[in-house]
Write an enzyme that holds these catalytic residues in place. Structure first.
Site, PDB file in Angstrom:
ATOM      1  N   CYS A  83       1.672   1.915  -7.581  1.00  0.00           N
ATOM      2  CA  CYS A  83       0.865   0.955  -8.338  1.00  0.00           C
ATOM      3  C   CYS A  83      -0.628   1.263  -8.369  1.00  0.00           C
ATOM      4  CB  CYS A  83       1.055  -0.451  -7.758  1.00  0.00           C
ATOM      5  SG  CYS A  83       2.750  -1.035  -7.750  1.00  0.00           S
ATOM      6  N   HIS A 148      -5.440  -5.008  -8.259  1.00  0.00           N
ATOM      7  CA  HIS A 148      -5.013  -3.953  -7.338  1.00  0.00           C
ATOM      8  C   HIS A 148      -5.902  -2.717  -7.390  1.00  0.00           C
ATOM      9  CE1 HIS A 148      -1.315  -1.980  -5.227  1.00  0.00           C
ATOM     10  NE2 HIS A 148      -2.171  -2.521  -4.372  1.00  0.00           N
TER      11      HIS A 148
END
Length: 485
Positions: A83, A148
């Site tokens: 990710c 993120h």
């Protein structure tokens, strides 16, 4: 004579008005033609879990419609199969290893000797982002969902080129409102910098509603916009509504939940697309749908059919992702693009579409895809693609792919004849292996050292996951999923 003079004077005034109007046309035309941009970004979705890729289990009618209305890219790649690094590459247009974002940024998973941990792990503030490039072109920019890319305030979306933010800074959170505070503040929902309390409803739907509100406001203000919608679907935790679960009565366990979560993401994407049509701006909006890495089959029952591999490894199932681009009257609906592209290409492509000179972005690794999409350039956008994490490294040159490992000899695959990567040609092509090894090392020699390092045990897990899913989870007739309960 007087009448003739008056007529001439009137005619002169009319001509002057016409000339003024014509002089104003280029700027007005340019403003009208500057396209809006919407990114619909999935999280941990399987390559095979969409109708447009042949799934008979998932229900994705709105994304299938988007594929039919736009261009489907058959070989779209992320710059990393996890990710955080994947997103860092996308948002900058650079291989994230160039600025030390080689490992995933998950607080608490780092080595004790890591250079950074916790909120300090993020895209360096001197790296320019997609939001900043588009703001240069006069765009209003907003980011919704999973960030993120750094937990500290200096990494916050509002400090990285986005005018608005609604979402959470971390890598995963509940789709439903928390009844008590989660372990990390990075899981909390924020509006801009403010902790605004928990959302009402199912998060996938809420993110769509927030994006639509932004789109409507920018349309009213007559400003071009970038709306980046980073769904956390279908990343764990496996949360779905009862109504969506009921749509899959013949499924059980994680597979049923995955199908329900995928349906919700499809519905949310469709709502955003419908809003563009209702406002009459669909024809002047680029819509991209894609995903951050391959599906982690062992975690969320996703399928990367017909590819081998999964999230966290360099097999095709880890790095090849679904990718659709729609731009009415510019891109032919129902078309396909066959050459490899990278999510690194999004930033320069959007910059070029917004009127910027993408050729001046020489420091980026991504390329402007528009000349290729429009058929002006018939070559490959990328002759070479790279992936790297710690000792593991992979290079694709043309259609040849070399994978280097810490625990076994390198493997070589020719993808047109071996999409599932079952036939290692390294022994038959020793000179090619040698050349590609050297080319990979030459690239690695240009990179920054990692700014932080995961504990070694997680590298072992990635290798085990690769070995498990190197044999594609299919039978001879149809795709199958792990039915994990």
């Amino acid at each position: 004579m007087t009448n003739l003079f008056q007529q001439t004077l009137r005619l002169t005034k009319v001509l002057s008005l016409v000339i003024c109007a014509v002089a104003l046309l280029p700027s007005a035309y340019a403003k009208q033609q500057k396209p809006n941009i919407v990114v619909l970004f999935a999280d941990d979705a399987g390559y095979g879990d969409f109708g447009f890729h042949g799934s008979k289990i998932m229900k994705t009618p709105r994304l299938d419609e988007l594929a039919n209305d736009g261009m489907l890219f058959r070989q779209a790649y992320v710059s990393d199969p996890t990710c955080g690094p994947s997103r860092a590459g996308l948002i900058t247009g650079k291989y994230q290893q160039r600025f030390g974002f080689e490992e995933n940024n998950v607080p608490g998973y780092m080595s004790k000797n890591s250079g950074a941990d916790g909120n300090d792990m993020g895209v360096p503030v001197n790296e320019k982002t997609m939001g900043e490039y588009l703001k240069q072109q006069g765009y209003q920019t907003a980011y919704y969902g999973k960030w993120h890319l750094g937990g500290d305030d200096k990494f916050h979306p509002l400090n990285r080129g986005f005018d608005e933010f609604y979402g959470f800074r971390g890598g995963a959170r509940s789709y439903f409102a928390y009844s008590k505070a989660p372990a990390s503040h990075l899981d909390l929902m924020e509006r801009n910098f403010a902790n605004m309390g928990e959302h009402n409803g199912y998060l996938t739907d809420v993110l769509a509603d927030e994006a639509i509100d932004f789109i409507e406001r920018q349309h009213k203000a007559d400003k071009p916009f970038l709306a980046f919608v980073a769904f956390n679907a279908v990343h764990t935790p496996m949360d779905a509504t009862k109504e969506d679960l009921a749509q899959f009565p013949n499924l059980t366990g994680k597979l049923q939940t995955l199908a329900a979560m995928t349906l919700a993401m499809d519905r949310a994407s469709g709502k955003i697309i419908d809003a563009l049509k209702a406002l009459g701006i669909d024809d002047n909006t680029i819509v991209v749908f894609t995903n951050d890495n391959g599906g982690p089959t062992d975690r969320n029952a996703s399928s990367n059919f017909p590819l081998s591999g999964s999230k966290s490894n360099h097999l095709e199932g880890g790095v090849r992702v679904p990718f659709i681009m729609k731009w009415p009257n510019k891109i032919t609906g129902g078309s396909e693009y066959q050459y490899p592209i990278s999510l690194l290409d999004l930033t320069p492509t959007f910059y070029g579409a917004a009127g910027g000179d993408s050729e001046k972005l020489s420091s980026l690794d991504g390329v402007d895809l528009l000349p290729y999409v429009f058929g002006k350039n018939t070559g490959r956008p990328h002759d070479v693609l790279y992936w790297k994490k710690d000792v593991r490294g992979t290079i694709r040159v043309g259609d040849w792919k070399l994978m280097r490992f810490p625990d076994r000899p390198a493997q070589l695959y020719y993808l047109p004849n071996d999409l599932k990567e079952q036939h290692d040609l390294a022994a038959a092509e020793p000179e090619r292996v040698k050349q590609m090894f050297k080319q990979l090392f030459a690239w690695e020699s240009t990179l920054e050292r990692p700014r932080w390092l995961l504990q070694r045990k997680f590298e072992n897990y990635d290798i085990e996951r690769m070995d498990t899913y190197h044999q594609t989870i299919v039978d001879s007739k149809k795709e199958t999923h792990l039915n994990l309960k």
